[in-house]
Enzyme design. Structure first.
Site, mmCIF file in Angstrom:
data_model
loop_
_atom_site.group_PDB
_atom_site.id
_atom_site.type_symbol
_atom_site.label_atom_id
_atom_site.label_comp_id
_atom_site.label_asym_id
_atom_site.label_seq_id
_atom_site.Cartn_x
_atom_site.Cartn_y
_atom_site.Cartn_z
ATOM 1 C CB SER A 198 -8.911 -1.930 3.986
ATOM 2 O OG SER A 198 -9.140 -3.167 3.363
ATOM 3 N NE ARG A 243 -4.000 -2.037 0.406
ATOM 4 C CZ ARG A 243 -3.963 -3.310 -0.027
ATOM 5 N NH1 ARG A 243 -2.926 -3.716 -0.726
ATOM 6 N NH2 ARG A 243 -4.960 -4.131 0.203
ATOM 7 C CD GLU A 277 -6.179 0.979 2.243
ATOM 8 O OE1 GLU A 277 -5.847 -0.063 2.824
ATOM 9 O OE2 GLU A 277 -6.899 0.997 1.224
HETATM 10 C C1 FAD Z 1 -15.388 -1.230 -1.533
HETATM 11 C C2 FAD Z 1 -13.926 -0.896 -1.683
HETATM 12 C C3 FAD Z 1 -12.997 -1.919 -1.811
HETATM 13 C C4 FAD Z 1 -11.638 -1.629 -1.979
HETATM 14 N N1 FAD Z 1 -10.764 -2.666 -2.085
HETATM 15 C C5 FAD Z 1 -9.434 -2.407 -2.249
HETATM 16 C C6 FAD Z 1 -8.507 -3.492 -2.373
HETATM 17 O O1 FAD Z 1 -8.882 -4.661 -2.371
HETATM 18 N N2 FAD Z 1 -7.200 -3.183 -2.528
HETATM 19 C C7 FAD Z 1 -6.746 -1.887 -2.569
HETATM 20 O O2 FAD Z 1 -5.539 -1.686 -2.712
HETATM 21 N N3 FAD Z 1 -7.615 -0.841 -2.445
HETATM 22 C C8 FAD Z 1 -8.935 -1.085 -2.274
HETATM 23 N N4 FAD Z 1 -9.820 -0.030 -2.146
HETATM 24 C C9 FAD Z 1 -9.297 1.347 -2.144
HETATM 25 C C10 FAD Z 1 -9.408 2.062 -3.503
HETATM 26 O O3 FAD Z 1 -10.313 1.416 -4.357
HETATM 27 C C11 FAD Z 1 -8.066 2.163 -4.233
HETATM 28 O O4 FAD Z 1 -7.125 2.826 -3.421
HETATM 29 C C12 FAD Z 1 -8.181 2.915 -5.573
HETATM 30 O O5 FAD Z 1 -6.972 2.825 -6.294
HETATM 31 C C13 FAD Z 1 -8.540 4.394 -5.392
HETATM 32 O O6 FAD Z 1 -8.830 4.892 -6.688
HETATM 33 P P1 FAD Z 1 -9.696 6.208 -6.889
HETATM 34 O O7 FAD Z 1 -9.667 6.523 -8.339
HETATM 35 O O8 FAD Z 1 -11.026 6.049 -6.268
HETATM 36 O O9 FAD Z 1 -8.813 7.253 -6.088
HETATM 37 P P2 FAD Z 1 -9.291 8.500 -5.214
HETATM 38 O O10 FAD Z 1 -9.905 8.004 -3.951
HETATM 39 O O11 FAD Z 1 -10.076 9.458 -6.024
HETATM 40 O O12 FAD Z 1 -7.874 9.132 -4.878
HETATM 41 C C14 FAD Z 1 -6.938 8.427 -4.064
HETATM 42 C C15 FAD Z 1 -5.636 9.236 -4.006
HETATM 43 O O13 FAD Z 1 -5.045 9.274 -5.305
HETATM 44 C C16 FAD Z 1 -4.849 10.623 -5.751
HETATM 45 N N5 FAD Z 1 -5.055 10.617 -7.194
HETATM 46 C C17 FAD Z 1 -6.190 10.302 -7.865
HETATM 47 N N6 FAD Z 1 -5.984 10.341 -9.194
HETATM 48 C C18 FAD Z 1 -4.687 10.703 -9.370
HETATM 49 C C19 FAD Z 1 -3.854 10.907 -10.519
HETATM 50 N N7 FAD Z 1 -4.318 10.770 -11.764
HETATM 51 N N8 FAD Z 1 -2.562 11.273 -10.322
HETATM 52 C C20 FAD Z 1 -2.060 11.421 -9.076
HETATM 53 N N9 FAD Z 1 -2.788 11.245 -7.950
HETATM 54 C C21 FAD Z 1 -4.082 10.879 -8.095
HETATM 55 C C22 FAD Z 1 -5.873 11.431 -4.972
HETATM 56 O O14 FAD Z 1 -5.499 12.784 -4.856
HETATM 57 C C23 FAD Z 1 -5.867 10.701 -3.631
HETATM 58 O O15 FAD Z 1 -4.774 11.119 -2.839
HETATM 59 C C24 FAD Z 1 -11.191 -0.285 -1.984
HETATM 60 C C25 FAD Z 1 -12.139 0.751 -1.873
HETATM 61 C C26 FAD Z 1 -13.491 0.448 -1.730
HETATM 62 C C27 FAD Z 1 -14.487 1.568 -1.612
#
Ligand code: FAD
Length: 336
Positions: A235, A165, A331
């Site tokens: 998580s 992570r 997280e």
């Molecule tokens: C139901 C559920 C299950 C999940 N399961 C997992 C799992 O199994 N494993 C896991 O690792 N994660 C899991 N996650 C967490 C999440 O899905 C991941 O971390 C995912 O990659 C976040 O993507 P996002 O586009 O929603 O990012 P956001 O939440 O929109 O942003 C996350 C971070 O990334 C930054 N960011 C976004 N886009 C960019 C970009 N283009 N360039 C630079 N920075 C950027 C944002 O500023 C922020 O700091 C889960 C979440 C949920 C809700």
């Protein structure tokens, strides 16, 4: 200037926790030129900049000042590469849809990462992982723009410094770059990874990537709340990594405690198990609670705020700390 900037933009539906949030300004650039324009605009005007993907790993405050940029670069394509295939996926591509499309094409590599919400651009930030696979296992390169001057760069996988992570994007490059495109390396040669959970029992003798991805989806749907029905960010805490001495002390008190020795001699513990042992599974206070099937997931029943969520999470972490002497780290990142 061609990029559209919207004032007082509602982000309530743009985060999986379902927290109410209004962005002072919002832009969704569709290509690198527009993204560069948005960065320059924020820089020239001195606006604080927040990057948003699918909002599945963010805690949003009631109001985000400055400019929120949600990259809407949504193309992906395949490039044949000897025995394998290179996948180019722009930042705004939905991660799960990409995984399923690749699995349908019989390509191995990302199938265990099915149903992780969010956009491709955020996937390297915390090196998304599930069922024994991490993004870093398949990532070849990351294309990005520097936020200060808009210059383009490409980082190879080693330069991303991936860990559990963790990546360079949370450390030396934190809040300094925008990821515009991922380059993944996949293969048509079968290499199923079925050691985690009961995946092996759910797929046949000669599984396809699609069968594995569908099995992963089925397991996840059984265990995790769907954000469309109950707000959550997956998580909420990292699995803590403790010293061997701490692990030995805890195992003496609780011999059944799940524990995973790490190559550096430390031991990873299961945060969900620690929370569960404190009797907190299903515990609700106000608008937030600990999910009743997966104690690692905090859920939002609606009507709550970021402050309330953070205070609730602190109470969960305090109980784990006082019972086990282990500090849990959050997280999801706090925006703004
Ligand atoms: C139901 C559920 C299950 C999940 N399961 C997992 C799992 O199994 N494993 C896991 O690792 N994660 C899991 N996650 C967490 C999440 O899905 C991941 O971390 C995912 O990659 C976040 O993507 P996002 O586009 O929603 O990012 P956001 O939440 O929109 O942003 C996350 C971070 O990334 C930054 N960011 C976004 N886009 C960019 C970009 N283009 N360039 C630079 N920075 C950027 C944002 O500023 C922020 O700091 C889960 C979440 C949920 C809700």
């Amino acid at each position: 200037m061609s990029i559209a900037v919207h004032a007082e933009h509602d982000l309530g539906g743009a985060n999986t926790l379902g927290l109410p949030c209004v962005a002072e300004r919002f832009a969704a650039p569709r290509h690198v030129g527009e993204l560069r324009e948005a960065l320059a605009l924020a820089g020239d005007r001195g606006w604080p900049l927040t990057l948003l993907g699918g909002g599945s790993n963010l805690i949003l405050p009631a109001r985000l000042p400055g400019l929120v940029v949600q990259p809407a670069l949504e193309r992906w394509w395949l490039e044949p590469m000897g025995e394998g295939v290179r996948v180019h996926a722009e930042a705004g591509v939905d991660w799960h849809r990409l995984v399923m499309a690749l699995a349908e094409r019989g390509l191995w590599g990302t199938e265990n990462l099915a149903l992780i919400p969010g956009h491709c651009g955020a996937a390297p930030i915390q090196n998304i992982g599930a069922y024994g696979v991490e993004l870093g296992d398949v990532l070849e390169a990351v294309h990005l723009l520097h936020r200060d001057d808009g210059r383009e760069a490409v980082l190879g996988a080693a330069e991303c410094a991936f860990g559990y992570r963790d990546s360079v994007f949370k450390r030396a490059l934190a809040d300094r770059v925008v990821i515009t495109r991922l380059v993944l390396r996949l293969s048509p040669t079968p290499r199923p990874r079925l050691a985690y959970g009961d995946l092996a029992g759910r797929v046949g003798e000669a599984p396809t990537p699609l069968a594995v991805a569908e099995a992963v989806c089925a397991v996840r749907r059984e265990k995790l709340p769907d954000p469309a029905e109950l707000g959550n960010a997956g998580s909420f805490f990292h699995n803590p990594v403790v010293t061997a001495d701490t692990a030995a002390r805890l195992l003496h008190e609780a011999p059944t405690m799940p524990h995973f020795p790490q190559p550096d001699g430390r031991v990873k513990l299961a945060a969900g198990w620690l929370i569960d042992q404190c009797g907190l599974k299903g515990w609700r206070e106000g608008h937030f609670g600990v999910h009743d099937r997966q104690a690692l997931v905090l859920v939002h029943f609606g009507g709550g705020s970021a402050e309330e969520l953070l205070a609730f999470a602190d109470r969960v972490a305090e109980q784990v700390s006082s019972r086990f002497g282990v500090m849990l780290q959050r997280e999801p990142r706090l925006a703004g």
